[in-house]
Enzyme design. Structure first.
Site, PDB file in Angstrom:
ATOM      1  N   TYR A 120       0.738  -1.276   0.019  1.00 19.12           N
ATOM      2  CA  TYR A 120       0.133  -0.069   0.001  1.00 19.12           C
ATOM      3  C   TYR A 120       0.847   1.089   0.072  1.00 19.12           C
ATOM      4  O   TYR A 120       1.767   1.301   0.809  1.00 19.12           O
ATOM      5  CB  TYR A 120      -0.905   0.074   1.176  1.00 19.12           C
ATOM      6  N   GLU A 177      -6.373  -0.212   7.971  1.00 17.18           N
ATOM      7  CA  GLU A 177      -6.555   0.399   9.528  1.00 17.18           C
ATOM      8  C   GLU A 177      -5.469   1.555   9.632  1.00 17.18           C
ATOM      9  O   GLU A 177      -4.977   1.723  10.667  1.00 17.18           O
ATOM     10  CB  GLU A 177      -6.206  -0.904  10.382  1.00 17.18           C
ATOM     11  N   ASN A 237      -9.437   0.839  -3.685  1.00 16.33           N
ATOM     12  CA  ASN A 237      -9.511  -0.327  -2.782  1.00 16.33           C
ATOM     13  C   ASN A 237     -10.654  -0.528  -2.156  1.00 16.33           C
ATOM     14  O   ASN A 237     -11.364   0.416  -1.645  1.00 16.33           O
ATOM     15  CB  ASN A 237      -8.455  -0.087  -1.688  1.00 16.33           C
ATOM     16  N   GLU A 238     -11.347  -1.848  -2.283  1.00 20.02           N
ATOM     17  CA  GLU A 238     -12.578  -2.343  -1.728  1.00 20.02           C
ATOM     18  C   GLU A 238     -13.624  -1.172  -1.921  1.00 20.02           C
ATOM     19  O   GLU A 238     -14.118  -0.946  -0.994  1.00 20.02           O
ATOM     20  CB  GLU A 238     -12.120  -2.577  -0.438  1.00 20.02           C
ATOM     21  N   GLU A 280      -6.518 -10.238  -0.843  1.00 17.81           N
ATOM     22  CA  GLU A 280      -6.162 -10.394   0.529  1.00 17.81           C
ATOM     23  C   GLU A 280      -6.686 -11.808   1.268  1.00 17.81           C
ATOM     24  O   GLU A 280      -7.998 -11.750   1.684  1.00 17.81           O
ATOM     25  CB  GLU A 280      -7.061  -9.286   1.224  1.00 17.81           C
ATOM     26  N   TYR A 284      -1.038  -8.226  13.819  1.00 25.40           N
ATOM     27  CA  TYR A 284      -1.861  -8.899  13.062  1.00 25.40           C
ATOM     28  C   TYR A 284      -1.968 -10.366  13.256  1.00 25.40           C
ATOM     29  O   TYR A 284      -2.698 -11.053  12.485  1.00 25.40           O
ATOM     30  CB  TYR A 284      -1.734  -8.430  11.712  1.00 25.40           C
TER      31      TYR A 284
END
Length: 626
Positions: free
Chosen positions: A77, A123, A181-182, A262, A329
């Site tokens: 990203y 996030e 993105n999404e 993802e 994560y």
């Protein structure tokens, strides 16, 4: 494994296509349902890594560990706000040197799947969008709104111009580029916006690069997030039926490679959550099944890293929930970049599909327990305003937001006086839920308590007419996902004391980071104030000759921020948890000079005023035992 019919429906091509050896290309073979690299079938096995969450000194270490696991690609990203924090000022130096990171990946032998946004989620604070966009009060983010498109286009013109030479066909290692993105998860569903981005990406990157979209595993998300001319991929985790998910992708891309952009190896934490974990057996089993189908897979995350400074994002479902500082994560590489059992299990799966590089896995970075440091009180925020806000206050009849004052991150102090005597406890109220996100309330320097967005909108205070009322406002990170990303900070509306609307504010933007980095707070040591509330403490970690990674634990402290040698480690909040320690990378420390430690405690410090440097993290306690 599913039926032979389903397997054939979903399968990757097996027969190579021979081309000239010096031809360099990366494309989609729609006839044979696969990617082609230099004319031959190609399946990528990738992992997500965020350079913005890892110190530059450790980029090579992390990339090498990913390569030695058997990955042939990474997914990256690019956070817009990390590079253009101030509008029109672009920073690609130091920890923001994206091209240096791409070059390291290239040298390591890793291809790159680039996700430049302009929105990334991740996030990350405001999903990567810069907070200065919110100076336009009615702006519709992620849409064809004129103001937004102009800002996004200016940014992409700068970024994509830099990226063009890194495309695989131009001699670099970027094999594909995601657009937005999404997007299907966002309310706008603005195809004109997506068309504009597609045109922009083609203008700067050319016609040969693969542009793609990524969306969640629902029809609605795929409908609003996909657009002709950009290859539609899907994302899902271990709780999903693989065949059903890929059949959904097939409805939008009848031909071409199967791609899970993802595949979730873990999950994020919010303050107050239990530490997230995803079962290693499920991850490795499902990875093997997808690779057997010929799918290309990116594991999100492969290493999460850390939300240093103020870069954590937040979510809002029924209420505002801030993401913790650690972005561990539960990933195959830990927050500190250490190989885990999950990594070893994944490597064992990958061995069945491609040759693993020969040689040992690089070891975990060394850790050291440096022990206790006792801190001294420097002073409360009010007594340090000349140092923390040297430009002085902005005066306004009614409160102004962070964005209106161009103080985008961190803290601001709002000051006024009590309009009348309040000898009995009287409610101070934010009637329209305008506390974004936490307010620390003091009267004449005496701490009264806090107010919190969505959950604690009233506090009782007492005092005399003319007493000084201080409200220290904390930005806990802007919302990074969903419909509420227009997330202004500070006091968004009036505060009411009893029946009186409070007015005539002096608003101090606080630049604590500059004061810490320049050593001004060590020099300002006063320590005369007593009591609780927002207070700054400092101390020295003596040099040991080592600069090994460590983890600082604030046992008995309540909530605040920590700096080591001017580096902002992020937020601590052990009483809410689950995270109990903050990661201190070795490069932040000096082996030979005293290491300056600064703590901003917002509520209540323990009487012992000690912090502990440990050799291991604690990320999974929902509350602290003192």
């Amino acid at each position: 494994m599913k039926s032979q019919i389903t397997f054939v429906l979903l399968s990757l091509c097996l027969l190579p296509v021979f081309v000239l050896a010096d031809s360099r290309s990366f494309s989609i073979d729609y006839k044979n349902n696969c990617f082609q690299k230099d004319g031959e079938p190609f399946q990528y096995i990738s992992g997500s890594i965020h350079y913005s969450r890892i110190p530059r000194e450790y980029w090579k270490d992390r990339l090498l560990k990913m390569y030695m696991t058997g990955l042939n690609a990474i997914q990256v990203y690019v956070p817009w706000n990390f590079h253009e924090t101030v509008q029109g000022v672009y920073n690609f130096a130091g920890d923001r040197d994206l091209e240096y990171f791409l070059n390291l990946a290239n040298q390591t032998g890793l291809l790159v799947i680039l996700r430049p946004g302009p929105y990334i989620c991740a996030e990350w604070e405001m999903g990567g969008l810069p907070a200065w966009l919110l100076q336009k009060p009615n702006i519709i983010l992620r849409s064809a709104d004129t103001e937004y498109l102009k800002a996004a286009s200016d940014w992409l013109a700068v970024l994509l111009t830099k990226m063009r030479r890194w495309l695989y066909q131009n001699g670099g290692n970027i094999i594909s580029v995601q657009v937005e993105n999404e997007y299907g998860s966002y309310f706008a569903c603005d195809y004109n916006y997506m068309r504009h981005l597609r045109t922009l990406f083609r203008l700067f990157l050319g016609e040969d690069v693969i542009l793609f979209t990524t969306d969640g595993n629902t029809d609605k998300e795929m409908i609003c997030g996909t657009l002709e001319g950009m290859y539609a991929t899907i994302d899902f985790g271990t709780d999903t039926n693989i065949t059903a998910a890929f059949i959904r992708q097939r409805r939008f891309e009848p031909k071409g490679p199967l791609v899970n952009s993802e595949f979730y190896t873990g999950w994020l934490d919010h303050w107050g959550d239990k530490h997230a974990s995803v079962d290693t057996v499920k991850v490795s089993k499902m990875l093997g099944e997808m690779l057997s189908m010929g799918a290309s897979v990116n594991m999100y995350m492969f290493e999460g890293g850390t939300n240093f400074g103020y870069w954590n994002g937040a979510d809002h479902d029924t209420r505002f929930r801030s993401v913790v500082t650690s972005y561990d994560y539960d990933a195959p590489l830990s927050e500190a970049g250490d190989p885990t059992d999950k990594l070893l299990a994944i490597r064992d799966v990958i061995k069945n599909f491609r040759d693993i590089p020969v040689g040992p896995m690089p070891p975990a970075t060394p850790k050291f327990a440096y022990g206790f440091v006792t801190l001294q009180k420097v002073g409360n925020i009010s007594s340090l305003l000349d140092t923390l806000s040297p430009q002085g206050p902005v005066r306004s009849h009614y409160p102004l937001t962070f964005e209106e004052i161009k103080q985008y991150y961190g803290f601001m102090l709002y000051r006024t006086t009590l309009p009348r005597n309040v000898p009995e406890p009287t409610p101070l109220i934010s009637p329209l839920n305008g506390i974004h996100d936490r307010a620390y309330v003091s009267v004449n320097g005496v701490y009264q308590g806090f107010m919190e967005r969505d959950t604690a909108l009233v506090i009782n205070v007492t005092g005399q007419q003319g007493d000084q009322l201080d409200i220290l406002m904390e930005n806990m990170g802007r919302i990074n996902f969903g419909s509420y990303i227009n997330d202004n900070k500070g006091l968004l509306g009036n505060l009411i004391l009893g029946n009186d609307v409070l007015t005539d504010w002096s608003i101090y933007p606080l630049d604590i980071d500059t004061a810490v980095a320049n050593g001004w707070l060590q020099a300002a040591r006063s320590g005369s104030e007593a009591g609780d509330g927002p207070m700054i403490y400092s101390g020295i970690l003596k040099p040991t000759g080592l600069t090994w990674d460590t983890f600082v634990k604030l046992n008995g402290w309540t909530k605040g921020q920590v700096w080591v040698n001017g580096k902002n480690l992020g937020r601590y909040w052990p009483q809410r948890g689950p995270q109990q320690t903050l990661y201190v990378p070795g490069p932040f420390l000096s082996a030979t000079q005293p290491n300056n430690i600064t703590v901003l405690e917002l509520e209540k410090a323990p009487s012992h005023r000690r912090i502990l440097f440990m050799d291991r993290p604690q990320l999974n306690n929902t509350g602290q035992k003192t």
